[in-house]
Design a protein around this motif. Structure first.
Motif, short mmCIF file in Angstrom:
data_model
loop_
_atom_site.label_atom_id
_atom_site.label_comp_id
_atom_site.label_asym_id
_atom_site.label_seq_id
_atom_site.Cartn_x
_atom_site.Cartn_y
_atom_site.Cartn_z
N ILE A 161 0.96 -1.27 0.09
CA ILE A 161 -0.05 -0.08 -0.09
C ILE A 161 1.05 1.37 0.14
CG2 ILE A 161 -1.56 1.34 1.47
CD1 ILE A 161 -2.82 -1.46 0.79
N SER A 162 0.75 2.34 -1.01
CA SER A 162 1.35 3.35 -0.99
C SER A 162 0.60 4.32 -0.35
CB SER A 162 2.41 3.48 -2.17
OG SER A 162 1.81 4.20 -2.98
N VAL A 219 5.81 0.95 3.60
CA VAL A 219 7.17 1.47 4.06
C VAL A 219 6.97 2.85 4.12
CG1 VAL A 219 9.52 1.60 3.41
CG2 VAL A 219 8.44 -0.61 2.72
N VAL A 222 12.80 0.93 -0.97
CA VAL A 222 11.57 0.47 -0.68
C VAL A 222 11.38 -1.13 -1.14
CG1 VAL A 222 9.03 0.88 -1.18
CG2 VAL A 222 10.41 2.74 -0.55
N GLU A 232 1.62 1.69 -10.48
CA GLU A 232 2.35 2.74 -10.31
C GLU A 232 1.57 3.62 -9.05
OE1 GLU A 232 2.66 5.54 -13.50
OE2 GLU A 232 0.63 6.41 -13.07
N SER A 233 2.62 4.45 -8.42
CA SER A 233 2.10 5.26 -7.39
C SER A 233 1.73 6.32 -7.89
CB SER A 233 3.00 5.22 -6.17
OG SER A 233 4.35 5.63 -6.55
N TYR A 247 5.37 8.89 -6.69
CA TYR A 247 6.86 8.92 -7.70
C TYR A 247 6.40 8.37 -9.15
CZ TYR A 247 8.92 9.93 -3.42
OH TYR A 247 9.31 10.86 -2.18
N ASN A 248 5.23 7.71 -9.03
CA ASN A 248 4.87 7.20 -10.63
C ASN A 248 5.96 6.45 -11.18
OD1 ASN A 248 3.77 10.39 -10.88
ND2 ASN A 248 2.27 8.91 -11.13
N GLY A 249 6.79 5.82 -10.10
CA GLY A 249 8.02 5.06 -10.94
C GLY A 249 7.64 4.05 -11.39
N MET A 303 7.84 1.03 -10.24
CA MET A 303 9.37 0.14 -10.28
C MET A 303 9.44 -0.58 -9.32
SD MET A 303 12.34 2.65 -9.18
CE MET A 303 12.08 4.25 -10.41
N VAL A 304 8.75 -0.29 -7.92
CA VAL A 304 8.45 -1.25 -6.76
C VAL A 304 8.41 -2.73 -7.16
CG1 VAL A 304 7.82 -1.66 -4.51
CG2 VAL A 304 8.64 0.71 -5.33
N1 LIG Z 1 6.51 2.94 0.27
C1 LIG Z 1 5.84 1.86 -0.12
N2 LIG Z 1 5.24 1.01 0.91
C2 LIG Z 1 4.48 0.01 0.34
N3 LIG Z 1 4.45 -0.16 -0.79
C3 LIG Z 1 4.86 0.65 -1.98
C4 LIG Z 1 5.62 1.85 -1.52
N4 LIG Z 1 6.10 2.59 -2.38
C5 LIG Z 1 5.35 1.71 -3.67
N5 LIG Z 1 4.84 0.58 -3.08
C6 LIG Z 1 4.24 -0.39 -4.10
O1 LIG Z 1 4.55 -0.43 -5.32
C7 LIG Z 1 3.67 0.16 -6.46
C8 LIG Z 1 4.27 1.08 -7.42
O2 LIG Z 1 4.83 2.19 -6.82
P1 LIG Z 1 6.06 2.98 -7.70
O3 LIG Z 1 7.08 2.03 -8.07
O4 LIG Z 1 6.46 3.93 -6.45
O5 LIG Z 1 5.34 3.70 -8.66
C9 LIG Z 1 2.58 0.83 -5.42
O6 LIG Z 1 1.33 0.96 -6.03
C10 LIG Z 1 2.73 -0.05 -3.96
O7 LIG Z 1 1.79 -1.03 -4.54
#
Ligand SMILES: Nc1ncnc2c1ncn2[C@@H]1O[C@H](COP(=O)(O)O)[C@@H](O)[C@H]1O
Ligand SMILES: Cc1cc2nc3c(=O)[nH]c(=O)nc-3n(C[C@H](O)[C@H](O)[C@H](O)COP(=O)(O)OP(=O)(O)OC[C@H]3O[C@@H](n4cnc5c(N)ncnc54)[C@H](O)[C@@H]3O)c2cc1C
Lengths: 322, 246
Positions: free
Chosen positions: B7-8, B62, B95, B116-117, B120-122, B124-125
């Motif tokens: 969950i972000s 996180v 993360v 994506e979140s 950050y819209n990365g 990548m996580v």
């Molecule tokens: N700080 C965080 N804690 C938990 N899950 C995260 C976190 N950041 C990203 N995610 C997960 O990774 C996905 C993609 O995030 P991002 O790579 O930041 O676009 C999000 O939709 C979350 O499911």
């Protein structure tokens, strides 16, 4: 040392984003004083890449890679990067590119910045600008690892011709059965329409169009312009249009050259999806619609009158300029 | 089946984005934080796995203590337990390392993250977790069914969708389609009461590398005023001669 560029193709033909990625890679290579090596998987004519600045092409032919497979493709790119001692790896932010980039980054212990919009601000330290907060802002990020992965935002850099002589080499990376744990069973893809992802021009409709039966005039305009069609969120929620056309913060981002918004009010969540389109035209009968504040050109008027006229005018224009 | 939903905790979609301290920090003033929309679709899909197939569902974030209300909301929607790894979420890779550590320790079969979140819209996580834990990975996932360890999923491709076969352990980057908007659940009073007594574990972070650092933010240049025109002739003329887009 080199800049390695993944060049995406479909049925042997490069996509336009492949040339954009090479153009961008060439600009970074110039900043670093090095050259561009492209990796091409099952592509027919790799000489084309020389036009945009690739001096070397690693040609991979392997029928197991006919369908995109993120794990296997990432391993191909990672091994190519190691072989070429790549300092920077460039991958376009297409659906496939975004799927494989994080895997490449982990493989090569590389820092990864997605949605980069410009060439690096500096190469030492290595800083690059990208969109964040759903296109409402930019971040300047420093990558501290030796190898860097950059995801290039679509249409952000454009094509730049920069002819160099190109040498080509066969490349056979090692792939294991584990790389094919995820297998494509079927593909369901409209082949006769322009997709939002590829489109130079997008024609988009909102709740102001009143109902799905009125989309004919929007499709006529799109066909005339060679554009993709799109819509606002309520329009897809009500089932007037498919979900794949929903544009905005919670839908697709659009980074076309021209975005024509018809009967869309311009809510902040919608605007977030179109911020990176270059020119925005709004057609709305309410002069107070917030979209006008975010637009380059606007017509205050009834869509049902304006759109058919616009289509006619563009047909005339195309006929004259053909 | 043990499911972990990542969950972000992101600014609500209506938020105006501003920065402070010389454009180096996100300005949280007056900003409402919510469960990242892509994660909310994933969480609801996880609830169906729980109800139909008896899966257990844990949620994880996180971040600092300020994200706990978001985790409590996920518990109120129906997750069994929550975990917060107590460290600020700076770069995607760090993360992903924290999340991977919990995935390995907890022996989760399925990790549901978002495509994506919205901050950050990365995007990548999820992919990084898959690689770090040696799991299979489906990104931009629209549908998923699990039988034993066999998985059928579909994902969005440019211009359509693709159906895939894979197996657990699996990480997905999910989005709308996993469930529809109308399937999303708003926590009710009973859920909110129950959430208060469900476990929310605070875990200290493991050592993790940071590969990227955001130096500063910029806002897009303010737009010039719109040119309003009266006729389509004028519009076509401007689009051709001035904007040069047709
Ligand atoms: N700080 C965080 N804690 C938990 N899950 C995260 C976190 N950041 C990203 N995610 C997960 O990774 C996905 C993609 O995030 P991002 O790579 O930041 O676009 C999000 O939709 C979350 O499911
Ligand atoms: C969490 C969340 C996420 C969201 N994400 C998105 C998203 O990603 N994308 C998105 O689009 N929305 C999103 N929304 C919804 C958004 O807030 C707006 O409700 C939506 O964009 C409005 O759609 P619209 O402009 O089509 O409709 P409306 O706001 O109803 O606007 C219709 C417009 O048409 C005009 N009009 C009416 N008749 C005519 C006519 N005859 N000729 C010309 N113009 C006419 C009206 O003046 C009006 O401006 C989200 C909302 C939330 C809460």
């Amino acid at each position: 040392m080199s800049v390695l560029v993944f060049t995406e193709s479909e049925e042997g033909k490069f996509k336009k984003i492949a040339f954009e990625a090479v153009s961008y890679g060439k600009a970074i290579a110039d900043m670093l004083g090095t050259t561009v090596t492209a990796v091409a998987i099952n592509s027919n004519d790799t000489n084309e890449l020389g036009k945009y600045g690739a001096s070397k092409v690693l040609n991979v032919s392997n029928s197991k890679l006919d369908n995109f497979n993120a794990q296997a493709f990432a391993n191909v790119v990672s091994q190519a990067a190691t072989k070429e001692n790549a300092q920077v790896i460039v991958i376009s932010s297409s659906a496939n590119g975004k799927f494989m980039s994080p895997l490449v980054a982990v493989n090569n212990q590389a820092g990864y910045v997605a949605n980069a919009t410009n060439v690096p601000e500096s190469v030492s330290p290595f800083k690059v600008k990208s969109t964040v907060y759903s296109n409402k802002a930019f971040a300047i990020t420093e990558i501290s690892t030796e190898t860097k992965v950059i995801g290039l935002a679509k249409n952000a850099y454009g094509l730049k011709e920069n002819e160099v002589s190109v040498s080509s080499e066969d490349f056979s990376p090692e792939l294991s059965d584990n790389d094919f744990n995820t297998e494509v069973v079927s593909v369901n893809k409209a082949t006769d329409v322009v997709t939002i992802a590829d489109a130079e021009i997008v024609v988009s409709g909102g709740r102001g169009l009143k109902g799905p039966e009125n989309w004919g005039m929007l499709e006529d305009l799109a066909t005339t312009l060679g554009a993709a069609t799109a819509c606002s969120k309520p329009v897809s929620d009500m089932g007037w249009r498919p979900h794949s056309e929903h544009v905005g913060q919670t839908g697709k981002p659009v980074s076309s050259n021209l975005y024509i918004a018809i009967g869309i009010s311009g809510a902040i969540q919608h605007l977030a999806g179109v911020n990176s389109s270059k020119v925005k035209v709004v057609i709305n009968n309410d002069p107070e619609a917030p979209f006008f504040k975010a637009a380059d050109y606007g017509i205050v008027g009834d869509a049902f009158e304006v759109v058919p006229k616009l289509t006619e005018k563009i047909k005339e224009f195309k006929a004259q300029n053909a | 089946m043990k499911i972990l939903v990542c969950i972000s905790h992101v600014p609500d979609t209506t938020s105006k984005i501003n920065f402070t301290e010389n454009d180096t920090k996100f300005d949280t003033n007056g900003v409402q934080f919510v469960i990242n929309p892509n994660d909310e679709f994933g969480l609801t899909r996880a609830m169906w796995f729980k109800e139909k197939q008896g899966a257990s569902v844990h949620v994880i974030n996180v971040g600092g203590p300020e994200t706990e209300p978001t985790l409590r909301k996920a518990l109120a929607i129906g997750a069994d337990e929550a975990i917060r790894v107590n460290t600020p979420a700076t770069d995607g890779f760090s993360v992903a390392q924290q999340l991977s550590n919990v995935v390995k320790e907890g022996g989760y079969d399925l990790v549901i993250a978002g495509r994506e979140s919205l901050d950050y819209n990365g995007g990548m996580v999820p992919g990084m977790i898959a690689k770090l834990t040696g799991s299979n990975f489906v990104n931009m996932c629209l549908e998923i069914e699990v039988e034993g360890t066999n998985v059928t999923a579909s994902r969005e491709i440019d211009g359509g969708k693709e159906t895939l076969k894979t197996s657990l352990p699996l990480v997905i980057g999910g989005q709308k389609g996993l469930v529809q908007e109308s399937d999303l659940r708003i926590p009710n009073m009973r859920g909110i009461m129950q959430a208060r007594s469900k476990p929310l574990h605070v875990k200290e972070p493991v050592d993790a590398a940071t590969n990227t650092t955001t130096v500063n933010f910029e806002k897009p240049a303010p737009k010039g005023a719109v040119k309003l025109v009266d006729t389509v002739e004028e519009l076509v003329n401007l689009l051709h001669n001035e904007a040069k887009v047709i």
